[in-house]
Design a protein around this motif. Structure first.
Motif, PDB file in Angstrom:
ATOM      1  N   ASN A   3       0.801  -1.223   0.000  1.00  5.87           N
ATOM      2  CA  ASN A   3       0.000   0.000   0.000  1.00  5.87           C
ATOM      3  C   ASN A   3       0.835   1.274   0.000  1.00  5.87           C
ATOM      4  O   ASN A   3       0.284   2.367  -0.146  1.00  5.87           O
ATOM      5  N   LEU A   4       2.139   1.167   0.195  1.00 11.76           N
ATOM      6  CA  LEU A   4       2.977   2.354   0.093  1.00 11.76           C
ATOM      7  C   LEU A   4       2.835   2.957  -1.302  1.00 11.76           C
ATOM      8  O   LEU A   4       2.772   2.221  -2.293  1.00 11.76           O
ATOM      9  N   PRO A   5       2.781   4.270  -1.404  1.00  4.76           N
ATOM     10  CA  PRO A   5       2.728   4.870  -2.739  1.00  4.76           C
ATOM     11  C   PRO A   5       4.035   4.635  -3.477  1.00  4.76           C
ATOM     12  O   PRO A   5       5.113   4.591  -2.879  1.00  4.76           O
ATOM     13  N   THR A   6       3.949   4.460  -4.767  1.00  4.70           N
ATOM     14  CA  THR A   6       5.149   4.414  -5.596  1.00  4.70           C
ATOM     15  C   THR A   6       5.652   5.840  -5.784  1.00  4.70           C
ATOM     16  O   THR A   6       4.970   6.818  -5.450  1.00  4.70           O
ATOM     17  N   ASP A   7       6.848   5.954  -6.339  1.00  2.04           N
ATOM     18  CA  ASP A   7       7.384   7.285  -6.603  1.00  2.04           C
ATOM     19  C   ASP A   7       6.458   8.061  -7.532  1.00  2.04           C
ATOM     20  O   ASP A   7       6.231   9.261  -7.339  1.00  2.04           O
ATOM     21  N   GLU A   8       5.916   7.391  -8.521  1.00  7.22           N
ATOM     22  CA  GLU A   8       5.007   8.054  -9.457  1.00  7.22           C
ATOM     23  C   GLU A   8       3.706   8.454  -8.770  1.00  7.22           C
ATOM     24  O   GLU A   8       3.151   9.537  -9.020  1.00  7.22           O
ATOM     25  N   GLU A   9       3.197   7.602  -7.888  1.00  8.91           N
ATOM     26  CA  GLU A   9       1.931   7.895  -7.211  1.00  8.91           C
ATOM     27  C   GLU A   9       2.054   9.059  -6.234  1.00  8.91           C
ATOM     28  O   GLU A   9       1.049   9.723  -5.939  1.00  8.91           O
ATOM     29  N   LEU A  10       3.257   9.299  -5.712  1.00  8.03           N
ATOM     30  CA  LEU A  10       3.423  10.458  -4.835  1.00  8.03           C
ATOM     31  C   LEU A  10       3.037  11.750  -5.540  1.00  8.03           C
ATOM     32  O   LEU A  10       2.590  12.702  -4.897  1.00  8.03           O
ATOM     33  N   ASP A  11       3.195  11.780  -6.848  1.00  2.66           N
ATOM     34  CA  ASP A  11       2.806  12.947  -7.632  1.00  2.66           C
ATOM     35  C   ASP A  11       1.452  12.775  -8.313  1.00  2.66           C
ATOM     36  O   ASP A  11       1.004  13.674  -9.033  1.00  2.66           O
ATOM     37  N   ASP A  12       0.815  11.638  -8.061  1.00  6.99           N
ATOM     38  CA  ASP A  12      -0.492  11.367  -8.663  1.00  6.99           C
ATOM     39  C   ASP A  12      -1.360  10.644  -7.628  1.00  6.99           C
ATOM     40  O   ASP A  12      -1.601   9.436  -7.732  1.00  6.99           O
ATOM     41  N   PRO A  13      -1.827  11.372  -6.603  1.00 10.79           N
ATOM     42  CA  PRO A  13      -2.597  10.730  -5.525  1.00 10.79           C
ATOM     43  C   PRO A  13      -3.814   9.974  -6.016  1.00 10.79           C
ATOM     44  O   PRO A  13      -4.204   8.955  -5.424  1.00 10.79           O
ATOM     45  N   ASP A  14      -4.455  10.450  -7.104  1.00 13.89           N
ATOM     46  CA  ASP A  14      -5.638   9.757  -7.605  1.00 13.89           C
ATOM     47  C   ASP A  14      -5.304   8.349  -8.070  1.00 13.89           C
ATOM     48  O   ASP A  14      -6.130   7.431  -7.933  1.00 13.89           O
ATOM     49  N   ALA A  15      -4.096   8.146  -8.607  1.00 17.71           N
ATOM     50  CA  ALA A  15      -3.681   6.813  -9.023  1.00 17.71           C
ATOM     51  C   ALA A  15      -3.559   5.894  -7.815  1.00 17.71           C
ATOM     52  O   ALA A  15      -3.946   4.726  -7.861  1.00 17.71           O
ATOM     53  N   TRP A  16      -3.024   6.422  -6.718  1.00 20.03           N
ATOM     54  CA  TRP A  16      -2.917   5.607  -5.492  1.00 20.03           C
ATOM     55  C   TRP A  16      -4.311   5.273  -4.957  1.00 20.03           C
ATOM     56  O   TRP A  16      -4.559   4.140  -4.529  1.00 20.03           O
ATOM     57  N   ILE A  17      -5.211   6.257  -4.961  1.00 16.59           N
ATOM     58  CA  ILE A  17      -6.563   6.019  -4.477  1.00 16.59           C
ATOM     59  C   ILE A  17      -7.229   4.919  -5.304  1.00 16.59           C
ATOM     60  O   ILE A  17      -7.886   4.015  -4.753  1.00 16.59           O
ATOM     61  N   ARG A  18      -7.083   4.977  -6.612  1.00 19.92           N
ATOM     62  CA  ARG A  18      -7.690   3.948  -7.475  1.00 19.92           C
ATOM     63  C   ARG A  18      -7.107   2.582  -7.166  1.00 19.92           C
ATOM     64  O   ARG A  18      -7.832   1.580  -7.179  1.00 19.92           O
ATOM     65  N   ARG A  19      -5.815   2.515  -6.904  1.00 18.25           N
ATOM     66  CA  ARG A  19      -5.172   1.221  -6.673  1.00 18.25           C
ATOM     67  C   ARG A  19      -5.449   0.646  -5.295  1.00 18.25           C
ATOM     68  O   ARG A  19      -5.676  -0.560  -5.152  1.00 18.25           O
ATOM     69  N   VAL A  20      -5.482   1.500  -4.281  1.00 16.32           N
ATOM     70  CA  VAL A  20      -5.526   1.023  -2.890  1.00 16.32           C
ATOM     71  C   VAL A  20      -6.900   1.175  -2.263  1.00 16.32           C
ATOM     72  O   VAL A  20      -7.376   0.271  -1.575  1.00 16.32           O
ATOM     73  N   ALA A  21      -7.540   2.305  -2.492  1.00 20.97           N
ATOM     74  CA  ALA A  21      -8.773   2.624  -1.754  1.00 20.97           C
ATOM     75  C   ALA A  21     -10.026   2.264  -2.531  1.00 20.97           C
ATOM     76  O   ALA A  21     -11.112   2.284  -1.975  1.00 20.97           O
TER      77      ALA A  21
END
Length: 334
Positions: free
Chosen positions: A316-334
Motif C-alpha cells: 500500500n505504500l505509494p510508488t514514486d510516481e503515485e506520490l505525484d499522482d494521488p488519484d492513481a494511489w486512491i484507485r489502486r488502494v482505496a
C-alpha cells in the motif's frame, strides 16, 4: 563550546586500535562542539511535557483511527544526551562501511579524519533536532522498545527564533513525533521493510565492484539504486503522513506554526545552508513537502482514514510516481 575538548578527542582517535571510526571520540568531540543546553525544569513543565504526549496520543488515535501505545522510552533531553543516543545509531548503521573506509590512507590518519567528520555532523544535528522518534533500526533490541526524544534547549530556542509561544510550539512538536509512533504501530512490518532496504543499500557500497553493478539486478531482482529509491519513497510517506496527521489532530491553532517552521527549514545563514546541503537536509525537506502534499490530497479527496490505509501492508505504500499522482494511489488502494 569547548573546541579543545573536540581537538583532543579527534587527536586521540588516531591511537585507537580498532575500526575506521572511533565512536567514543566522535561522541566526545561532538559534545565539545556544542553546548548541552539547559535541562532544568520546574515540576509544572515536566507535567506539561507528559500532558503534551498524552494529548497527542489521544488526538492522533481519534483522528487517524489507529489504536497505538506510546513508545517504551520517552525522554526530555539536552543536546549531549541526544548525541549519546544517536552515536549508537550511527555506529549500527555505518558498521558495514567501516572495513572499507580507510582506503589507501594511513589507518591512524584515516581514523582521525573519519571520526572528525562524524563529530562535526553529529554536533550540527544536535544543535538543530527538535524531537525524534527512534524505531531503533538495526538494533538488537525488543522491537517494541522504541524511543521518543525531545531536545528541550532546541525547542526553546526555535520557539524564540520563530516568535511563537514555547508551550504551544512544544505541544505541536509532540504531536509530530507521536504521529511517527502511530505510523510504526499501525505498520508492524515497517521497521523490517526499512531495515532491509537500508542494509541492501549500505552493503552495496562496501562492494568494490558495486559501481559497475548498479545497473545489474541483484539476487532479489533489484539493484542498490532500487534499495535507496525505495527507502526514500518510504521515508517520504513516513514524513508526509506525520505532517498531515499532526496538523489534523492538533488541538490548537497551527497555521502560523506551520508557516514559520516551513520557512525555518528553508532558511539559515550560508554556513548552515552548506551543512544542510551536505547532510541531505534538502532531500529531507522535499520528503516533508512531497509527502504532505500527497497525503493532504488523499485526505481531502476521501478522508484521513483512507490515507491511513498506507500502513496496512507494504504494497500500500505509494510508488514514486503515485506520490505525484494521488488519484492513481486512491484507485489502486482505496
Amino acid at each position: 563550546m569547548d573546541l579543545s575538548r573536540s581537538v583532543r578527542a579527534i587527536a586521540d582517535a588516531a591511537d585507537a586500535s580498532d575500526g575506521a571510526i572511533d565512536w567514543d571520540a566522535v561522541a566526545e568531540a561532538a559534545k565539545g562542539g556544542c553546548e548541552p543546553g539547559d535541562l532544568r525544569m520546574e515540576p509544572a513543565e515536566r507535567a506539561a511535557f507528559a500532558d503534551d504526549v498524552r494529548a497527542a496520543r489521544d488526538g492522533l488515535r481519534a483522528a487517524s483511527g489507529v489504536d497505538f501505545d506510546l513508545p517504551g522510552s520517552i525522554e526530555v533531553q539536552h543536546r549531549h544526551h541526544w548525541i549519546d543516543a544517536n552515536v549508537d545509531t550511527f555506529r549500527r548503521v555505518l558498521r558495514p562501511l567501516e572495513d572499507t573506509a580507510t582506503g589507501g590512507m594511513v589507518p591512524g590518519v584515516a581514523r582521525s579524519l573519519n571520526s572528525g567528520t562524524m563529530a562535526v555532523t553529529v554536533a550540527f544535528l544536535a544543535r538543530n533536532v527538535l524531537g525524534q522518534y527512534d524505531p531503533l533500526l538495526l538494533a538488537e533490541a525488543d522491537p517494541d522498545d522504541h524511543g521518543l526524544y525531545f531536545v528541550r534547549p532546541n525547542i526553546q530556542e526555535a520557539a524564540v527564533e520563530l516568535d511563537v509561544g514555547y508551550p504551544r510550539f512544544r505541544r505541536w512538536i509532540a504531536f509530530h513525533e507521536v504521529a511517527h509512533a502511530a505510523e510504526f504501530a499501525a505498520a508492524p512490518w515497517l521497521p523490517g521493510y526499512l531495515e532491509a532496504r537500508l542494509e541492501s543499500g549500505i552493503s552495496s557500497v562496501t562492494d568494490e565492484s558495486s559501481l559497475l553493478e548498479l545497473a545489474r539486478p541483484d539476487r532479489d531482482g533489484g539493484t542498490p539504486v532500487d534499495a535507496f529509491a525505495d527507502l526514500n519513497t518510504a521515508m517520504t510517506a513516513v514524513e508526509g503522513y506525520a505532517e498531515l496527521l499532526m496538523d489534523r489532530a492538533f488541538d490548537d491553532e497551527y497555521d502560523d506554526l506551520r508557516a514559520k517552521l516551513d520557512a525555518r527549514r528553508q532558511g539559515g545563514d550560508p554556513i548552515t545552508n552548506l551543512f544542510k546541503r551536505l547532510l541531505g537536509f534538502g532531500m529531507k525537506r522535499r520528503q516533508y513537502e512531497r509527502g504532505a502534499a500527497f497525503f493532504t490530497a488523499v485526505a481531502d479527496r476521501r478522508d484521513l482514514r483512507t490515507a491511513s490505509l498506507v500502513w496496512e501492508r507494504p504494497e500500500n505504500l505509494p510508488t514514486d510516481e503515485e506520490l505525484d499522482d494521488p488519484d492513481a494511489w486512491i484507485r489502486r488502494v482505496a
